[in-house]
Write an enzyme that holds these catalytic residues in place. Structure first.
Site, PDB file in Angstrom:
ATOM      1  N   ASP B  16      -1.362   0.993  -5.593  1.00 45.61           N
ATOM      2  CA  ASP B  16      -0.777   2.217  -6.162  1.00 45.61           C
ATOM      3  C   ASP B  16       0.205   2.721  -5.107  1.00 45.61           C
ATOM      4  OD1 ASP B  16      -0.347   4.435  -7.802  1.00 45.61           O
ATOM      5  OD2 ASP B  16      -1.882   5.599  -6.764  1.00 45.61           O
ATOM      6  N   GLU B  77       1.775  -0.727  -9.473  1.00 47.17           N
ATOM      7  CA  GLU B  77       2.132   0.237 -10.522  1.00 47.17           C
ATOM      8  C   GLU B  77       3.634   0.180 -10.766  1.00 47.17           C
ATOM      9  OE1 GLU B  77       0.330   4.339 -10.783  1.00 47.17           O
ATOM     10  OE2 GLU B  77       2.454   4.851 -10.870  1.00 47.17           O
ATOM     11  N   ASP B 150      -5.678   7.961  -5.270  1.00 48.52           N
ATOM     12  CA  ASP B 150      -4.817   6.780  -5.118  1.00 48.52           C
ATOM     13  C   ASP B 150      -5.650   5.509  -4.953  1.00 48.52           C
ATOM     14  OD1 ASP B 150      -2.091   8.414  -4.320  1.00 48.52           O
ATOM     15  OD2 ASP B 150      -3.928   9.297  -3.539  1.00 48.52           O
TER      16      ASP B 150
END
Lengths: 185, 185
Positions: B16, B77, B150
């Site tokens: 992420d 991501e 996260d």
């Protein structure tokens, strides 16, 4: 003769980051004197290709330029948030790769905004692409204008760094001397 | 027993991306079965530090994770252009570093959007952070929720990849079989 001219010449790699076209330009010189062109080029990657392969190709080409031209500093265009978000993302991605390539070698990385670059080479922070290309060609005494514009922009970034940073440092040192002289340091 | 279960387990590193906090999570498993947690963590960099040093620190930590956990695939991501432009730039920069780290090793890189990830782990593409963290904890049978968010998001990305991609491939293969059977291939 200014104090500038006593410095040894510095070699700067300017990188105008982009996924489709990433401009690369190397100049050498001392502040306040016309710089010398060392190399100029552009890395192109296919917009239809996988993002991983595109970024890898950009990294490999930047590594090759760093090996071949051994710059003292790398100047990268500072990503500008005002632009189109899609373009900004590609610029940020290619710029990150450029920054990491330099940082891994312990090279200083300087970021300059497009208007700082335009002001440094043309005297006008809002100059258009043609003016930038024209002034880069004149300053480097090129018989042909660097193409595409990304290549000229990379050279403009490198020239901006060569000229602007020592000027900022000189102003800061001057201010420091003034403060010391005034006893307010 | 589905055809899925015959596949060997795959190990996925989910990333992420972010400059201030970059979540890292490794899971292992086969599609359709609860995955196993291998490792989870977060790389933090100082917002006041130089961008070059921040990106370099992120690269070094990702390299360490790749060495230590030897994933088969890296899932990152996909940067979302709807977000705040400042945040998008940091995400794009850290994401580019993650993508290049994987690509340099020849590892496949998959990009998933936040809504694909949320849909994969909670069944709802608009789930909130708490729901994602809760489902990640349940699926991995964790006694404590991964923190910060996260870290949970990185695990969710890895789980999404483990489950979603074979499902897409299975659907594509099914469609292909249907076309062949119908003589329209």
């Amino acid at each position: 003769m200014t104090a500038y001219a006593q410095q040894p010449p510095a070699r700067v790699l300017g990188i105008d980051p982009g996924l489709t076209r990433c401009g690369l330009g190397v100049v050498e010189g001392v502040p306040g004197r016309p710089p010398k062109l060392v190399a100029v080029g552009v890395v192109r990657t296919d917009a239809a290709a996988d993002i991983a392969l595109r970024l890898l190709a950009i990294e490999q080409e930047i590594e090759r330029w760093l090996d071949e031209h051994q710059p003292d500093t790398v100047a990268v265009e500072r990503v500008f948030s005002q632009h189109n978000v899609r373009t900004v993302m590609g610029t940020a991605q290619a710029g990150a790769v450029a920054i990491v390539c330099a940082a891994r070698r312990g090279l200083p990385v300087a970021l300059h905004t497009p208007s700082e670059v335009k002001a440094a080479v043309t005297g006008n922070g809002r100059a258009d692409k043609d003016q930038v290309t024209l002034m880069v060609s004149r300053l480097l005494r090129l018989t042909e204008a660097p193409r595409p514009a990304d290549a000229a922009d990379a050279l403009a970034l490198a020239i901006c760094h060569l000229w602007r940073v020592p000027a900022i440092q000189a102003r800061a040192a001057g201010a420091q001397r003034a403060r010391v002289a005034g006893g307010t340091a």
